[in-house]
Design a protein around this motif. Sequence first.
Motif, short mmCIF file in Angstrom:
data_model
loop_
_atom_site.label_atom_id
_atom_site.label_comp_id
_atom_site.label_asym_id
_atom_site.label_seq_id
_atom_site.Cartn_x
_atom_site.Cartn_y
_atom_site.Cartn_z
N SER A 65 1.89 2.59 35.03
CA SER A 65 1.15 2.82 33.59
C SER A 65 0.87 1.74 32.86
CB SER A 65 2.17 3.77 32.68
OG SER A 65 2.77 5.05 33.78
N THR A 67 0.67 0.06 29.15
CA THR A 67 1.65 0.26 28.07
C THR A 67 1.18 -0.35 26.90
OG1 THR A 67 3.11 -1.40 28.81
CG2 THR A 67 3.59 0.98 29.25
N GLU A 122 0.49 8.92 27.75
CA GLU A 122 0.83 9.15 29.19
C GLU A 122 -0.40 9.29 30.16
OE1 GLU A 122 0.04 12.85 26.95
OE2 GLU A 122 1.21 11.10 26.52
N SER A 124 -2.35 6.35 33.44
CA SER A 124 -1.33 6.10 34.52
C SER A 124 -1.94 6.55 35.72
CB SER A 124 0.08 6.56 34.14
OG SER A 124 -0.11 7.96 34.31
N ARG A 156 3.92 -0.77 33.56
CA ARG A 156 5.17 -0.37 33.79
C ARG A 156 4.91 0.45 34.99
NH1 ARG A 156 6.57 2.02 29.15
NH2 ARG A 156 5.83 4.02 29.87
N GLU A 158 8.37 -3.90 34.65
CA GLU A 158 7.07 -4.07 33.91
C GLU A 158 6.73 -5.50 33.85
OE1 GLU A 158 7.47 -2.69 29.89
OE2 GLU A 158 9.48 -2.26 30.30
#
Length: 512
Positions: free
Chosen positions: A161, A163, A194, A197, A223, A238
């Motif tokens: 993902s 971030t 969300e 990702s 991450r 991460e």
Amino acid sequence: MRKRAAARALSGCVAMVLVVSGCAPAGRSGDGLSVVTTTEILADLVHAVGGDRVQVDSIVPSGGDPHSYEPAPADAKHVAQADVTFTNHLLLEEQRLIKAIDSNAREGTPNVSLAEDSESYGAHVIPLVEDVGLDVLWLGLRVRGDGTQFGATRTSEVRLSATALEGPGTMTAYLTESLGQPEVYFSSADGFDERDSTTLPPAAHTHLNWAFSAPGVYRLSLRAQLNEPSGTPKPLGEDTFTFAVGVDPETAAPGKRVLDEGHTDLTVDLDKGELYTFNDTTGGTTQEEIPAADAVIEVPNKAAEQVPDDPRFAFLGSPGAPIFQLPQAVLGKHVHGEIDPHLWQDAGNASAYAQLIRDTLKKVDPGGAVEYDRNTAEYQRKLAGLDDYLTRTIATIPPGNRQLVTTHDAFGYLADAYGLKVAGFVVPNPAQEPSVEDVRKLTETIRNLHVPAVFTEPNLAQRASTLVQVARDQNVQVCSLYGDAFDAKTRTYVDMMRRNADELARCLGGAG
């Protein structure tokens, strides 16, 4: 289109096959040991070892492509009834097929990945090398390691993902599918959430485009976590990666290693639980890890483009707006591992498969041990004769003609074992569509090497139009090699490989 939509569809598929397996009876009786394989090639090897004591079914049908075959409910039922299941794996088979098998195989029954487990029987593996020869960096995503200490399996998913992003503009990482449809993975244009990702299976790699809206220095934070069908996600680390976009990287990020050529992946290490860059700058012969803190990824001024006047690419900005972009290099969704999975193209590796199959069957059916030993010994003698036939036949081809140009990258083991050279292929994976650049490079390869023939695959004839057209334009013969599947004419592994040797000799100027 967002990745999470595809993930929901995948979850639905897996759930479907799980329902089927829940009511399937356990094992067949009266027909011998029930064995399921993913491909007909593997089924033939099992039949050679098991003889009349086994009943073998292949999930991928005759002429099917294991790279793209998706499971049906009937496949789940066959797996649930099997006493033994054999896959090739090393990401040869489509991931949804592997998930269906692992979800439905009965507890306590062997579920064996032949390519991965055959090294202990003497199988020879070779790396899957990619060298597109771009004049800018080729940047992708990768998962390394098996993550057993984290409880990972081959059906696990690593979720990566985005971030945070620091920089003068926006960043978008997206995939261009075979027909040009973009799929966004990470985009900072509306902030990260969300949706920003993507997921990869263990030991997998994929390609992406990386677009930046303005010159300057960017710092992208990623991450990683390990997702299982049930249970709490496990963090895998991460880190923050630095990009120098349209500016001098050594000035923008002094003291960092500049990554500006070859092939680099932003990598999740399942064994170490950390992220870093994994780099190849010499055509696959040398790869190295460089910590994210020590590297700067260059996106040079020659990577400057304009946003296409196509509504599908509106997420990049207004039509004609400038962007800096590292290209995807290989068109289409293409997830693969670090090892070439086509081991059976070397007859010695088929012998290793047979020994692993023998020992697996003996554990499930100890009463058949003597017969399995006898069948395997006889089959190994046949494979030794096949290996000799391949060596002698291909050796008759003049050295200058031992160049393989094929539909997709499936013959590395054949070349390595028998003195050929993979000179070119249309695309690495048959599920992809060739780009204009693919066609140009293929044409130059055929012209420059003066190859007498190119080779399609019988089960991929409908996808070989590009190779056939280029060959006709260059007045080059079109021949055929069996790669991943049988057809109506060839129904055994030994026959398949002998036909390959004969076709190579016939088309490349050997004695045959």
